[in-house]
Design a protein around this motif. Structure first.
Motif, PDB file in Angstrom:
ATOM      1  N   TYR A   1       3.551  -3.650  -2.246  1.00 53.90           N
ATOM      2  CA  TYR A   1       4.327  -2.711  -1.435  1.00 53.90           C
ATOM      3  C   TYR A   1       3.387  -1.749  -0.716  1.00 53.90           C
ATOM      4  O   TYR A   1       2.256  -1.514  -1.140  1.00 53.90           O
ATOM      5  CB  TYR A   1       5.327  -1.958  -2.308  1.00 53.90           C
ATOM      6  CG  TYR A   1       6.384  -2.870  -2.910  1.00 53.90           C
ATOM      7  CD1 TYR A   1       7.204  -3.630  -2.094  1.00 53.90           C
ATOM      8  CD2 TYR A   1       6.528  -2.996  -4.293  1.00 53.90           C
ATOM      9  CE1 TYR A   1       8.162  -4.485  -2.629  1.00 53.90           C
ATOM     10  CE2 TYR A   1       7.473  -3.848  -4.836  1.00 53.90           C
ATOM     11  CZ  TYR A   1       8.288  -4.596  -4.004  1.00 53.90           C
ATOM     12  OH  TYR A   1       9.224  -5.447  -4.536  1.00 53.90           O
ATOM     13  N   LEU A   2       3.886  -1.193   0.365  1.00 52.88           N
ATOM     14  CA  LEU A   2       3.068  -0.364   1.232  1.00 52.88           C
ATOM     15  C   LEU A   2       2.431   0.795   0.458  1.00 52.88           C
ATOM     16  O   LEU A   2       1.259   1.123   0.655  1.00 52.88           O
ATOM     17  CB  LEU A   2       3.927   0.156   2.382  1.00 52.88           C
ATOM     18  CG  LEU A   2       3.241   0.563   3.673  1.00 52.88           C
ATOM     19  CD1 LEU A   2       2.272  -0.488   4.170  1.00 52.88           C
ATOM     20  CD2 LEU A   2       4.292   0.874   4.737  1.00 52.88           C
ATOM     21  N   VAL A   3       3.201   1.403  -0.412  1.00 49.12           N
ATOM     22  CA  VAL A   3       2.688   2.425  -1.327  1.00 49.12           C
ATOM     23  C   VAL A   3       2.738   1.835  -2.729  1.00 49.12           C
ATOM     24  O   VAL A   3       3.789   1.341  -3.147  1.00 49.12           O
ATOM     25  CB  VAL A   3       3.535   3.708  -1.261  1.00 49.12           C
ATOM     26  CG1 VAL A   3       3.055   4.739  -2.283  1.00 49.12           C
ATOM     27  CG2 VAL A   3       3.492   4.299   0.145  1.00 49.12           C
ATOM     28  N   PRO A   4       1.636   1.848  -3.482  1.00 49.74           N
ATOM     29  CA  PRO A   4       1.680   1.319  -4.849  1.00 49.74           C
ATOM     30  C   PRO A   4       2.778   1.982  -5.665  1.00 49.74           C
ATOM     31  O   PRO A   4       2.954   3.209  -5.603  1.00 49.74           O
ATOM     32  CB  PRO A   4       0.291   1.644  -5.393  1.00 49.74           C
ATOM     33  CG  PRO A   4      -0.583   1.692  -4.182  1.00 49.74           C
ATOM     34  CD  PRO A   4       0.280   2.285  -3.106  1.00 49.74           C
ATOM     35  N   GLN A   5       3.508   1.185  -6.415  1.00 50.47           N
ATOM     36  CA  GLN A   5       4.630   1.687  -7.200  1.00 50.47           C
ATOM     37  C   GLN A   5       4.981   0.651  -8.255  1.00 50.47           C
ATOM     38  O   GLN A   5       4.355  -0.414  -8.323  1.00 50.47           O
ATOM     39  CB  GLN A   5       5.838   1.962  -6.306  1.00 50.47           C
ATOM     40  CG  GLN A   5       6.306   0.787  -5.466  1.00 50.47           C
ATOM     41  CD  GLN A   5       7.250   1.206  -4.351  1.00 50.47           C
ATOM     42  OE1 GLN A   5       8.454   1.326  -4.554  1.00 50.47           O
ATOM     43  NE2 GLN A   5       6.686   1.449  -3.164  1.00 50.47           N
TER      44      GLN A   5
ATOM     45  N   LEU B   1      -0.990   3.589 -10.876  1.00 47.74           N
ATOM     46  CA  LEU B   1      -0.141   3.317  -9.718  1.00 47.74           C
ATOM     47  C   LEU B   1       0.454   4.601  -9.163  1.00 47.74           C
ATOM     48  O   LEU B   1       0.544   4.782  -7.945  1.00 47.74           O
ATOM     49  CB  LEU B   1       0.970   2.341 -10.105  1.00 47.74           C
ATOM     50  CG  LEU B   1       0.546   0.912 -10.419  1.00 47.74           C
ATOM     51  CD1 LEU B   1       1.668   0.175 -11.137  1.00 47.74           C
ATOM     52  CD2 LEU B   1       0.158   0.171  -9.141  1.00 47.74           C
ATOM     53  N   GLU B   2       0.853   5.485 -10.048  1.00 47.38           N
ATOM     54  CA  GLU B   2       1.498   6.737  -9.634  1.00 47.38           C
ATOM     55  C   GLU B   2       0.585   7.569  -8.742  1.00 47.38           C
ATOM     56  O   GLU B   2       1.045   8.235  -7.809  1.00 47.38           O
ATOM     57  CB  GLU B   2       1.884   7.544 -10.878  1.00 47.38           C
ATOM     58  CG  GLU B   2       2.724   8.774 -10.603  1.00 47.38           C
ATOM     59  CD  GLU B   2       4.159   8.425 -10.242  1.00 47.38           C
ATOM     60  OE1 GLU B   2       4.597   8.829  -9.143  1.00 47.38           O
ATOM     61  OE2 GLU B   2       4.827   7.761 -11.042  1.00 47.38           O
ATOM     62  N   GLN B   3      -0.706   7.521  -9.015  1.00 44.69           N
ATOM     63  CA  GLN B   3      -1.634   8.395  -8.312  1.00 44.69           C
ATOM     64  C   GLN B   3      -2.153   7.803  -7.010  1.00 44.69           C
ATOM     65  O   GLN B   3      -2.838   8.488  -6.248  1.00 44.69           O
ATOM     66  CB  GLN B   3      -2.822   8.715  -9.233  1.00 44.69           C
ATOM     67  CG  GLN B   3      -2.448   9.496 -10.472  1.00 44.69           C
ATOM     68  CD  GLN B   3      -1.738  10.802 -10.132  1.00 44.69           C
ATOM     69  OE1 GLN B   3      -2.177  11.556  -9.265  1.00 44.69           O
ATOM     70  NE2 GLN B   3      -0.626  11.063 -10.797  1.00 44.69           N
ATOM     71  N   ALA B   4      -1.871   6.542  -6.739  1.00 44.67           N
ATOM     72  CA  ALA B   4      -2.424   5.875  -5.557  1.00 44.67           C
ATOM     73  C   ALA B   4      -1.424   5.894  -4.413  1.00 44.67           C
ATOM     74  O   ALA B   4      -0.275   5.499  -4.574  1.00 44.67           O
ATOM     75  CB  ALA B   4      -2.806   4.436  -5.891  1.00 44.67           C
ATOM     76  N   ALA B   5      -1.879   6.337  -3.249  1.00 40.37           N
ATOM     77  CA  ALA B   5      -1.033   6.310  -2.054  1.00 40.37           C
ATOM     78  C   ALA B   5      -1.241   5.042  -1.237  1.00 40.37           C
ATOM     79  O   ALA B   5      -0.431   4.713  -0.377  1.00 40.37           O
ATOM     80  CB  ALA B   5      -1.320   7.537  -1.179  1.00 40.37           C
ATOM     81  N   HIS B   6      -2.340   4.337  -1.494  1.00 42.62           N
ATOM     82  CA  HIS B   6      -2.634   3.064  -0.837  1.00 42.62           C
ATOM     83  C   HIS B   6      -3.246   2.130  -1.875  1.00 42.62           C
ATOM     84  O   HIS B   6      -3.832   2.578  -2.865  1.00 42.62           O
ATOM     85  CB  HIS B   6      -3.631   3.234   0.321  1.00 42.62           C
ATOM     86  CG  HIS B   6      -3.190   4.183   1.383  1.00 42.62           C
ATOM     87  ND1 HIS B   6      -3.387   5.551   1.286  1.00 42.62           N
ATOM     88  CD2 HIS B   6      -2.555   3.971   2.570  1.00 42.62           C
ATOM     89  CE1 HIS B   6      -2.905   6.133   2.374  1.00 42.62           C
ATOM     90  NE2 HIS B   6      -2.392   5.196   3.159  1.00 42.62           N
ATOM     91  N   ALA B   7      -3.175   0.855  -1.592  1.00 44.12           N
ATOM     92  CA  ALA B   7      -3.731  -0.116  -2.539  1.00 44.12           C
ATOM     93  C   ALA B   7      -5.227   0.083  -2.730  1.00 44.12           C
ATOM     94  O   ALA B   7      -5.754  -0.117  -3.828  1.00 44.12           O
ATOM     95  CB  ALA B   7      -3.438  -1.534  -2.056  1.00 44.12           C
ATOM     96  N   TYR B   8      -5.931   0.509  -1.670  1.00 41.07           N
ATOM     97  CA  TYR B   8      -7.378   0.670  -1.812  1.00 41.07           C
ATOM     98  C   TYR B   8      -7.759   1.845  -2.716  1.00 41.07           C
ATOM     99  O   TYR B   8      -8.925   1.973  -3.110  1.00 41.07           O
ATOM    100  CB  TYR B   8      -8.066   0.786  -0.446  1.00 41.07           C
ATOM    101  CG  TYR B   8      -7.704   2.013   0.371  1.00 41.07           C
ATOM    102  CD1 TYR B   8      -8.165   3.285   0.034  1.00 41.07           C
ATOM    103  CD2 TYR B   8      -6.914   1.895   1.512  1.00 41.07           C
ATOM    104  CE1 TYR B   8      -7.860   4.396   0.801  1.00 41.07           C
ATOM    105  CE2 TYR B   8      -6.594   2.993   2.280  1.00 41.07           C
ATOM    106  CZ  TYR B   8      -7.067   4.239   1.917  1.00 41.07           C
ATOM    107  OH  TYR B   8      -6.744   5.348   2.685  1.00 41.07           O
ATOM    108  N   GLU B   9      -6.804   2.697  -3.051  1.00 42.87           N
ATOM    109  CA  GLU B   9      -7.079   3.807  -3.956  1.00 42.87           C
ATOM    110  C   GLU B   9      -6.981   3.409  -5.424  1.00 42.87           C
ATOM    111  O   GLU B   9      -7.337   4.187  -6.309  1.00 42.87           O
ATOM    112  CB  GLU B   9      -6.114   4.959  -3.673  1.00 42.87           C
ATOM    113  CG  GLU B   9      -6.244   5.528  -2.261  1.00 42.87           C
ATOM    114  CD  GLU B   9      -5.184   6.585  -1.966  1.00 42.87           C
ATOM    115  OE1 GLU B   9      -4.874   7.375  -2.865  1.00 42.87           O
ATOM    116  OE2 GLU B   9      -4.668   6.589  -0.836  1.00 42.87           O
TER     117      GLU B   9
END
Length: 1021
Positions: free
Chosen positions: A913-917, A960-968
């Motif tokens: 997904y666009l934002v990790p979740q 997952l909660e802390q990442a706004a993008h997959a690369y994070e």
């Protein structure tokens, strides 16, 4: 409107939206010979100007090169840009994503019709061309199929014209300004104009010449506009076709018309003459094949335009489908049958080229629609390229064609309805520019049988102007219905729509409408907001189809994630959303609502959509299947019934047979299956309908419908809940209780429990360590977009804390000859009443039964998940499941999942997904193995008759909660195992406050118990 001297004042003058622009007309193709027309050859009378253009970019009008259009101005030092294409995706300026607010909100204090002055980028384009010889010596016109948002056009230094409306053609006559040899075409494109107030769609804000550009000429006798109407008699069997032609001149012409069926045979003929530039022909076609999404049968209308000497001058082949769409007894009927829209909203989008999409993109889209039982599209929220409608005609997709109108930000602010400066409203000065958009769409698209409904735009509140647009649609094209949702906000203008249309109405709201003597049929023009991990509860809408005749379906928001390819600081590509380009203001990741990802890979949400949207339902039982054919017109003759019998997820029998179930009929079909009464176990009878022959959109053997029946065969004398036999205790089985640790050992295994850590800290099979991080209770999931919309983190953040910090209050050990039981009790700071315990029973055979008891506490918010979670080393990366799948599913999104065995790498299980979740969950988990490359690892077995939910991921919920993008996300070091009694559903009624439906939530005060068994997984023999 006309004029000779261009003015920048036009950009903010609501009365000026076209200057010297040709009148809208049908999008039919025309040729010099009928042979070319019938094979739809490339048009010799058309010449593409796509490709490299010279280009200059300016941040506003003051900074632009003003005299670039003059013949003496030398542009050889300019850079190049591709046409078609967006300026902002070719290195100039930046793309900006905004939803309801205007993109200049907070940057420019303007109100309509004023436009930003300093924040209005300008693209100056130059193209040199010569008129090709094959176009002859006739007049030359230019067609811009899409320019965002306003353009001025010059040829050889002469002003040609001006146009607004980004999504319908702007055409001009170049003939007076042509010269021998090279011609200099200059186009100045402004990102903002008065029309921009009407283009506040939920999309990326681009500008430029983003659809194709071409020159065209016409023969001496030319059909300027063609209107084909292929209707039916009252019995919906006999066809009558009429053709209305408007000629480019009043010169005399003989018109001959043939109607040919799909095999090329002539069905009917007609002949007439053009008088005063007009001609009308009609013919009785006799009994015809009807057009529908189920069988999109098309005829060819072959029109020959001849001069007075009988010589063919122009040839046209226009495809036509015989169908009638009408409103009768408050029902929308197609060819006399109640239609059900199983639809989706669709933006034109490509992650690299934005709204400049290719033929390949469109064909991919339409195949995805057809393969997943989606029968309808709403062109949200603008007219699409002509090719899209041609494909919908050919493949069979119902279309709501929506005009280019959305003024969302003028009346709705952060969800509040506040129409103090709404446009167009009742403002007469806005009528011309709005009506122009309606006319441009209808006149271009009117001959496509796929278009059933005209839409007056989207989310522009209501008013006299839109009401007049609806009247225009009905008068100009009485064979279609008119749609507009905005009347829901102001019933004074209820007549703007022929149907009740709402956005994101919850099932209960729809039921309330349908049970209170409604005067119109109902559709949801937008529903099931598919943002991120969503589409939970779709079945609640589908169930209305059979309960309420006036419920006629809906359109999921939306088809594709609007995410753009970008590069992170290390040069790696990723899919970016609003704000990633330093674009402000922005609505960030709200552009990620698709049931397909931006790269057109299908999301797991589609599994549910395909199942619930299927026209034919299969309801198996132990030895038969009931086939319920919900098609309006087509029987099952083109389909094959296939059935498979599985025991414990492994196929033991398969068969197939013919079936013949007429449209809107059902039949119970007996199946010849092997006797399984003496072989205990869990069985699944899986039944499918597959294509006998290849269709345009799928190969033969493709599965169109599915159903399954799961049942158990018990062993003679068996009792429920029986446990497997254990190995007898041996001298190797032992328990050692130390001061800090409790060790349990046996043949080939060892387990170590830590009183200090309060958990199992080691589990080894064959000397291989399975535990990287000890198991612990988990009550938090990485918030989905829908969770964020309901402020789950604010209301239920205590569960986040409870998952990270707990106190082990007691450790107990109980031993028997062949087993040892170690229990840990936990307390949590969020409530003194909240308790949890995890009990491990280690058996002599090395199996470990894990039992968690959750003792809830009233007064706390609903708990997201009740689970045990631990980490294994990442070397354990292969998984094999016996569960509901194969794609991720949740308690409220599991209808499309099937009980099956499947394999995936752990890295393939999370959904991108666009934002990790939260993602990757499976329900109905009977067993799952997690192994290394050699096949060694851990086997998880649910208790008999008590399947689990399970998520396997490289990441914890907190990462997952802390990442706004997959690369994070961190590099992969672990396999995270989460085994749950229950996880709340994902919801999907909307993404800004709609809760998960109550039956799919977990009350905090609920008592839950679940168990599973861990054993060694070994390589297959």
């Amino acid at each position: 409107m006309s004029g000779n001297e261009p003015s920048l004042d036009w950009l903010s003058d609501v009365s000026v939206f076209k200057v010297n622009r040709l009148e809208a007309h049908s999008d039919h193709r025309y040729y010099r010979t009928m042979e070319e027309a019938e094979r739809q050859a490339p048009m010799a009378l058309r010449h593409s100007l796509n490709g490299d253009w010279k280009f200059s970019y300016a941040v506003n009008a003051a900074a632009r090169v003003k005299d670039f259009y003059k013949t003496e101005y030398d542009t050889r030092g300019w850079g190049d840009i591709q046409v078609p294409g967006h300026i902002q995706l070719q290195g100039y300026g930046r793309p900006q994503y905004a939803n309801t607010m205007y993109p200049w909100d907070g940057l420019d204090a303007v109100r309509p019709p004023e436009i930003p002055v300093s924040n209005n980028t300008v693209g100056s384009y130059v193209k040199f061309f010569e008129v090709p010889e094959n176009m002859g010596k006739g007049p030359v016109f230019i067609s811009f199929q899409g320019v965002e948002a306003a353009c001025y056009v010059w040829l050889n230094g002469h002003f040609v014209g001006y146009s607004e409306d980004s999504f319908t053609p702007a055409e001009f006559d170049l003939t007076p300004y042509l010269q021998e040899g090279a011609n200099k075409l200059a186009v100045e494109v402004y990102q903002r104009c008065t029309g921009s107030w009407l283009e506040d769609q939920d999309f990326w804000r681009f500008s430029g010449i983003f659809r194709e550009v071409y020159l065209y000429t016409v023969p001496e006798l030319h059909v300027q506009d063609l209107r084909i109407q292929a209707g039916l008699d009252a019995s919906y069997e006999e066809g009558k076709l009429t053709a209305e032609l408007r000629m480019a001149s009043e010169a005399g012409a003989v018109i001959r018309m043939e109607l040919k069926n799909a095999a090329g045979a002539v069905v009917a003929t007609a002949e007439g003459r053009a008088v005063a530039g007009k001609a009308a022909l009609s013919m009785d076609a006799g009994k015809v094949f009807l057009w529908s999404a189920e069988n999109p049968y098309l005829y060819n209308v072959c029109i020959s335009v001849c001069n007075s000497e009988g010589k063919l001058v122009e040839a046209i082949v226009q495809r036509a489908g015989f169908r009638v769409f009408e409103l009768k007894d408050k029902l929308m009927l197609l060819n006399g049958q109640r239609i059900m829209f199983k639809g989706v909203n669709r933006h034109e989008f490509n992650p690299r080229t934005g709204r400049n999409i290719s033929r390949e993109d469109m064909i991919k889209d339409i195949i995805i629609l057809k393969q997943n039982n989606i029968n309808a599209v709403r062109t949200s929220h603008y007219p699409n390229q002509t090719l899209w409608y041609e494909l919908c005609d050919e493949y069979g997709v119902y279309v709501i064609d929506e005009m280019n109108l959305e003024s969302h930000g003028s009346w709705q602010k952060m969800g509040a309805v506040e129409p103090s400066w709404n446009i167009p409203g009742d403002k007469p000065e806005w009528e011309g520019i709005v009506m122009d958009r309606a006319v441009s769409m209808l006149e271009r698209d009117k001959n496509h049988p796929s278009i059933l409904i005209w839409s007056c735009g989207n989310e522009s509140y209501a008013g006299e102007v839109i009401l007049k647009v609806s009247h225009y649609f009905r008068k100009a094209d009485p064979g279609r219905l008119v749609h507009y949702e905005g009347v829901f906000h102001n019933r004074k203008y209820n007549d703007s729509s022929d149907m009740e249309s709402r956005m994101y109405a919850k099932p209960a709201d729809i039921v309330e409408y349908l049970e209170n003597q409604p005067d119109k049929p109902y559709i949801s023009c937008e529903y099931m907001h598919a943002m991120g991990n969503s589409v939970g509860g779709l079945h609640k809408y589908i169930e209305l189809e059979s309960r309420y005749p006036l419920y006629q379906g809906g359109f999921i928001w939306d088809y594709i994630d609007q995410a753009l390819v970008a590069k992170d600081r290390y040069g790696e590509e990723y899919l970016a959303y609003g704000g990633d380009f330093a674009d402000r203001p922005t609505d960030y990741s709200f552009c990620g609502n698709g049931i397909v990802f931006a790269d057109r890979m299908i999301t797991p949400k589609m599994q549910e959509v395909k199942f619930l949207y299927q026209n034919i339902r299969l309801v198996p039982e132990a030895d038969a299947v009931t086939v319920i054919n919900g098609n309006l017109f087509e029987g099952t003759e083109r389909l094959l019934l296939e059935f498979r019998l599985f025991r414990e997820g492994r196929e033991i029998f398969k068969g197939q047979q013919e079936l013949a179930v007429a449209a809107q009929e059902e039949a119970r079909i007996s199946l010849e299956l092997p006797d399984v009464s003496t072989a205990p176990g869990e069985y699944t009878l899986a039944v499918s309908l597959t294509l006998k022959e290849a269709e345009l959109w799928a190969d033969s053997g493709f599965e169109t419908a599915y159903g399954e029946h799961v049942f158990r065969v018990e062993a003679a004398g068996a009792t429920a809940g029986g446990k497997k036999a254990l190995l007898p205790a041996s001298g190797e089985f032992g328990v050692i209780e130390g001061d800090v640790n409790i060790g349990v050992t046996g043949r080939g295994f060892s387990a170590l429990f830590s009183k200090q850590a309060g958990s199992l800290v080691s589990l080894c099979y064959g000397g291989r360590e399975m535990i990287a991080t000890p198991p612990a209770p988990l009550f938090w999931r990485a918030t989905t977009d829908n969770d964020k919309g309901t402020a789950l983190g604010y209301h239920a953040g205590g569960w986040f804390a409870a998952s990270l910090a707990r106190q082990c209050t007691a450790v107990s050990l109980h031993t028997e000859a062949d087993r040892a039981k170690v229990s840990f009790d936990y307390a949590f700071s969020i409530s003194s009443e909240l308790k949890a315990s995890i009990e491990y029973t280690v058996h002599a055979d090395g199996s470990v039964r894990v039992r968690m008891v959750y003792t809830g506490a009233d007064g706390l918010p609903d708990v997201p998940v009740v689970a045990v979670s631990f980490r294994m080393p990442a070397d354990y990366e292969a998984t094999e499941w016996y569960a509901r799948g194969p794609e991720e599913n949740y308690s409220d999104r599991a209808y499309g999942a099937r009980l099956t065995r499947f394999r995936r790498k752990v890295t393939e299980l999370p959904s991108p997904y666009l934002v990790p979740q939260e993602s990757g969950n499976r329900t109905g988990v009977r067993e799952v193995s997690i192994t290394d490359s050699r096949g060694y690892g851990l086997q998880v077995q649910a208790a008999a008759g008590q399947p689990l939910e399970c998520t396997l991921s490289p990441y914890t919920a907190f990462e997952l909660e802390q990442a706004a993008h997959a690369y994070e996300l961190p590099k992969v070091h672990y396999t995270v195992v989460t085994l749950a009694a229950q996880q709340m559903g994902v919801g999907g009624d909307d993404s800004w406050g709609a809760p998960v439906h109550p039956e799919y939530r977990i009350a905090a005060g609920k008592q839950l118990e679940f168990e599973f068994t861990l054993t060694a997984a070994l390589p297959e023999a």
